[in-house]
Design an enzyme around this catalytic site. Structure first.
Site, PDB file in Angstrom:
ATOM      1  N   ARG A  24      93.325  24.298  51.110  1.00  0.00           N
ATOM      2  CA  ARG A  24      92.046  24.437  51.818  1.00  0.00           C
ATOM      3  C   ARG A  24      91.455  25.830  51.686  1.00  0.00           C
ATOM      4  O   ARG A  24      90.256  26.015  51.841  1.00  0.00           O
ATOM      5  CB  ARG A  24      92.228  24.134  53.306  1.00  0.00           C
ATOM      6  CG  ARG A  24      92.726  22.740  53.593  1.00  0.00           C
ATOM      7  CD  ARG A  24      93.165  22.599  55.029  1.00  0.00           C
ATOM      8  NE  ARG A  24      94.297  23.502  55.270  1.00  0.00           N
ATOM      9  CZ  ARG A  24      94.754  23.822  56.468  1.00  0.00           C
ATOM     10  NH1 ARG A  24      94.204  23.340  57.553  1.00  0.00           N
ATOM     11  NH2 ARG A  24      95.794  24.621  56.592  1.00  0.00           N
ATOM     12  N   GLU A  29      95.402  37.031  60.195  1.00  0.00           N
ATOM     13  CA  GLU A  29      94.949  37.818  61.333  1.00  0.00           C
ATOM     14  C   GLU A  29      94.505  39.162  60.795  1.00  0.00           C
ATOM     15  O   GLU A  29      95.314  39.897  60.225  1.00  0.00           O
ATOM     16  CB  GLU A  29      96.079  37.970  62.348  1.00  0.00           C
ATOM     17  CG  GLU A  29      96.489  36.647  62.961  1.00  0.00           C
ATOM     18  CD  GLU A  29      97.744  36.742  63.808  1.00  0.00           C
ATOM     19  OE1 GLU A  29      98.636  37.566  63.485  1.00  0.00           O
ATOM     20  OE2 GLU A  29      97.840  35.985  64.793  1.00  0.00           O
ATOM     21  N   GLN A  47      83.100  49.611  68.601  1.00  0.00           N
ATOM     22  CA  GLN A  47      82.000  49.301  67.692  1.00  0.00           C
ATOM     23  C   GLN A  47      82.556  48.743  66.395  1.00  0.00           C
ATOM     24  O   GLN A  47      83.526  49.269  65.859  1.00  0.00           O
ATOM     25  CB  GLN A  47      81.197  50.578  67.423  1.00  0.00           C
ATOM     26  CG  GLN A  47      80.002  50.411  66.528  1.00  0.00           C
ATOM     27  CD  GLN A  47      79.198  51.711  66.423  1.00  0.00           C
ATOM     28  OE1 GLN A  47      79.036  52.435  67.395  1.00  0.00           O
ATOM     29  NE2 GLN A  47      78.697  51.989  65.239  1.00  0.00           N
ATOM     30  N   ASN A  49      81.255  47.802  62.448  1.00  0.00           N
ATOM     31  CA  ASN A  49      80.188  48.032  61.475  1.00  0.00           C
ATOM     32  C   ASN A  49      80.466  47.220  60.223  1.00  0.00           C
ATOM     33  O   ASN A  49      81.632  46.976  59.880  1.00  0.00           O
ATOM     34  CB  ASN A  49      80.115  49.514  61.085  1.00  0.00           C
ATOM     35  CG  ASN A  49      79.795  50.408  62.261  1.00  0.00           C
ATOM     36  OD1 ASN A  49      79.091  50.021  63.180  1.00  0.00           O
ATOM     37  ND2 ASN A  49      80.322  51.614  62.237  1.00  0.00           N
ATOM     38  N   ARG A  59      80.036  56.360  49.225  1.00  0.00           N
ATOM     39  CA  ARG A  59      79.578  56.673  50.582  1.00  0.00           C
ATOM     40  C   ARG A  59      80.586  57.642  51.193  1.00  0.00           C
ATOM     41  O   ARG A  59      81.771  57.382  51.217  1.00  0.00           O
ATOM     42  CB  ARG A  59      79.487  55.415  51.443  1.00  0.00           C
ATOM     43  CG  ARG A  59      78.421  54.421  50.983  1.00  0.00           C
ATOM     44  CD  ARG A  59      78.373  53.242  51.950  1.00  0.00           C
ATOM     45  NE  ARG A  59      77.446  52.216  51.540  1.00  0.00           N
ATOM     46  CZ  ARG A  59      76.209  52.084  52.029  1.00  0.00           C
ATOM     47  NH1 ARG A  59      75.760  52.937  52.924  1.00  0.00           N
ATOM     48  NH2 ARG A  59      75.437  51.101  51.607  1.00  0.00           N
ATOM     49  N   HIS A  62      82.394  61.251  55.536  1.00  0.00           N
ATOM     50  CA  HIS A  62      81.780  61.358  56.855  1.00  0.00           C
ATOM     51  C   HIS A  62      82.812  61.507  57.967  1.00  0.00           C
ATOM     52  O   HIS A  62      83.933  61.033  57.842  1.00  0.00           O
ATOM     53  CB  HIS A  62      80.961  60.096  57.156  1.00  0.00           C
ATOM     54  CG  HIS A  62      79.938  59.781  56.126  1.00  0.00           C
ATOM     55  ND1 HIS A  62      79.682  58.493  55.722  1.00  0.00           N
ATOM     56  CD2 HIS A  62      79.102  60.565  55.413  1.00  0.00           C
ATOM     57  CE1 HIS A  62      78.719  58.493  54.812  1.00  0.00           C
ATOM     58  NE2 HIS A  62      78.363  59.756  54.597  1.00  0.00           N
ATOM     59  N   LYS A  72      89.057  54.963  62.665  1.00  0.00           N
ATOM     60  CA  LYS A  72      88.483  53.786  62.009  1.00  0.00           C
ATOM     61  C   LYS A  72      89.597  52.887  61.484  1.00  0.00           C
ATOM     62  O   LYS A  72      90.632  53.365  61.025  1.00  0.00           O
ATOM     63  CB  LYS A  72      87.591  54.205  60.834  1.00  0.00           C
ATOM     64  CG  LYS A  72      86.369  55.000  61.256  1.00  0.00           C
ATOM     65  CD  LYS A  72      85.550  55.444  60.072  1.00  0.00           C
ATOM     66  CE  LYS A  72      84.332  56.238  60.523  1.00  0.00           C
ATOM     67  NZ  LYS A  72      83.582  56.760  59.378  1.00  0.00           N
ATOM     68  N   HIS A 119      85.964  60.442  56.040  1.00  0.00           N
ATOM     69  CA  HIS A 119      86.192  59.142  55.420  1.00  0.00           C
ATOM     70  C   HIS A 119      85.066  58.822  54.447  1.00  0.00           C
ATOM     71  O   HIS A 119      83.908  59.141  54.697  1.00  0.00           O
ATOM     72  CB  HIS A 119      86.246  58.057  56.507  1.00  0.00           C
ATOM     73  CG  HIS A 119      86.275  56.679  55.944  1.00  0.00           C
ATOM     74  ND1 HIS A 119      85.185  55.839  55.993  1.00  0.00           N
ATOM     75  CD2 HIS A 119      87.249  55.999  55.297  1.00  0.00           C
ATOM     76  CE1 HIS A 119      85.499  54.696  55.415  1.00  0.00           C
ATOM     77  NE2 HIS A 119      86.742  54.760  54.980  1.00  0.00           N
ATOM     78  N   TYR A 131      84.363  47.722  59.391  1.00  0.00           N
ATOM     79  CA  TYR A 131      85.306  48.601  60.069  1.00  0.00           C
ATOM     80  C   TYR A 131      85.062  48.682  61.564  1.00  0.00           C
ATOM     81  O   TYR A 131      83.957  48.527  62.049  1.00  0.00           O
ATOM     82  CB  TYR A 131      85.323  49.996  59.451  1.00  0.00           C
ATOM     83  CG  TYR A 131      84.005  50.740  59.399  1.00  0.00           C
ATOM     84  CD1 TYR A 131      83.738  51.773  60.271  1.00  0.00           C
ATOM     85  CD2 TYR A 131      83.049  50.428  58.439  1.00  0.00           C
ATOM     86  CE1 TYR A 131      82.546  52.478  60.200  1.00  0.00           C
ATOM     87  CE2 TYR A 131      81.863  51.126  58.352  1.00  0.00           C
ATOM     88  CZ  TYR A 131      81.617  52.151  59.249  1.00  0.00           C
ATOM     89  OH  TYR A 131      80.434  52.844  59.181  1.00  0.00           O
ATOM     90  N   GLU A 142      77.348  63.829  63.959  1.00  0.00           N
ATOM     91  CA  GLU A 142      77.685  63.459  62.583  1.00  0.00           C
ATOM     92  C   GLU A 142      77.943  64.701  61.728  1.00  0.00           C
ATOM     93  O   GLU A 142      77.291  65.723  61.877  1.00  0.00           O
ATOM     94  CB  GLU A 142      76.506  62.667  62.004  1.00  0.00           C
ATOM     95  CG  GLU A 142      76.729  62.120  60.643  1.00  0.00           C
ATOM     96  CD  GLU A 142      75.526  61.299  60.176  1.00  0.00           C
ATOM     97  OE1 GLU A 142      75.771  60.342  59.456  1.00  0.00           O
ATOM     98  OE2 GLU A 142      74.380  61.639  60.528  1.00  0.00           O
ATOM     99  N   LYS A 166      71.468  62.274  51.701  1.00  0.00           N
ATOM    100  CA  LYS A 166      72.215  62.970  52.755  1.00  0.00           C
ATOM    101  C   LYS A 166      73.610  63.354  52.280  1.00  0.00           C
ATOM    102  O   LYS A 166      74.088  64.459  52.552  1.00  0.00           O
ATOM    103  CB  LYS A 166      72.290  62.101  54.012  1.00  0.00           C
ATOM    104  CG  LYS A 166      73.017  62.769  55.155  1.00  0.00           C
ATOM    105  CD  LYS A 166      72.865  62.072  56.488  1.00  0.00           C
ATOM    106  CE  LYS A 166      73.315  60.669  56.507  1.00  0.00           C
ATOM    107  NZ  LYS A 166      73.332  60.092  57.863  1.00  0.00           N
ATOM    108  N   ASP A 167      74.279  62.443  51.560  1.00  0.00           N
ATOM    109  CA  ASP A 167      75.644  62.740  51.104  1.00  0.00           C
ATOM    110  C   ASP A 167      75.684  63.844  50.056  1.00  0.00           C
ATOM    111  O   ASP A 167      76.728  64.462  49.852  1.00  0.00           O
ATOM    112  CB  ASP A 167      76.326  61.476  50.586  1.00  0.00           C
ATOM    113  CG  ASP A 167      76.773  60.558  51.716  1.00  0.00           C
ATOM    114  OD1 ASP A 167      76.725  60.972  52.888  1.00  0.00           O
ATOM    115  OD2 ASP A 167      77.160  59.413  51.425  1.00  0.00           O
TER     116      ASP A 167
END
Length: 184
Positions: A24, A29, A47, A49, A59, A62, A72, A119, A131, A142, A166-167
């Site tokens: 199937r 988990e 939170q 994301n 990315r 950060h 995270k 990260h 995450y 930030e 920004k990065d």
């Protein structure tokens, strides 16, 4: 049974849940707090994301400053990424060192990154990235480190990286260390 492996950076854990496959499809988990408690991790995750990124995207790197620093728990739902954590903990013996792990939807593996780390990730195959965060996003808290800092020498495994404006503006590790008083 879940398999949890301590990385070369103290506190960073790679988690491989048990995946049950049959005709199937599969079931696993993706999160259980009781996996993390033996490692001293008892966050109230506040939170979740999710992002989509095309192959070649980088990315990061950060983080958020205290009191909004985030731990995270990261994974990919689709695709494959190279996930990177950089130790920025003030006084840490592994300060400035990085750890990278391939997160792969076919493996369903996760990476736990504690507070005090920058990260980032590069996208090896188009990916949906998800995450959990231990604190809410707080724009004024930030921060970041330049993704291609030669001192870090991270091999992002992409040829022509797609980077946000920004990065491109984050300071080098050396500049961050000098302005932060030695880390987070």
């Amino acid at each position: 049974m879940v398999q949890i492996t301590e990385s070369a950076l103290p506190g960073v854990l790679e988690i491989q849940p048990k995946v049950f496959r049959d005709e199937r499809g599969y079931f696993f988990e993706s999160f259980r707090l009781d996996w993390l408690i033996p490692h001293g991790i008892t966050h109230d995750w506040v939170q979740d994301n999710q992002s989509f990124s095309q192959k070649g995207t980088v990315r990061g790197l950060h983080f958020q400053h205290a009191p909004y620093a985030q731990a995270k728990l990261v994974r990919v739902i689709q695709g494959k990424v190279l996930d990177v954590a950089v130790d920025l903990r003030k006084g840490s013996p592994s300060y400035g060192k990085s750890y990278a792990a391939v997160l792969d939807a076919d493996r369903n593996n996760l990476l736990y990154i504690p507070t005090g780390f920058a990260h980032g990730f590069s996208v090896l195959e188009d990916a949906i990235f998800a995450y959990k965060c231990s604190e809410y996003y707080h724009q004024a808290s930030e921060g970041g480190i330049k993704w291609d800092d030669p001192q870090l020498a991270i091999d992002w495994q992409v040829e022509h990286p797609i980077i946000s404006a920004k990065d491109e503006t984050w300071p080098s590790l050396k500049e961050f260390t000098e302005t932060s008083g030695g880390g987070l």
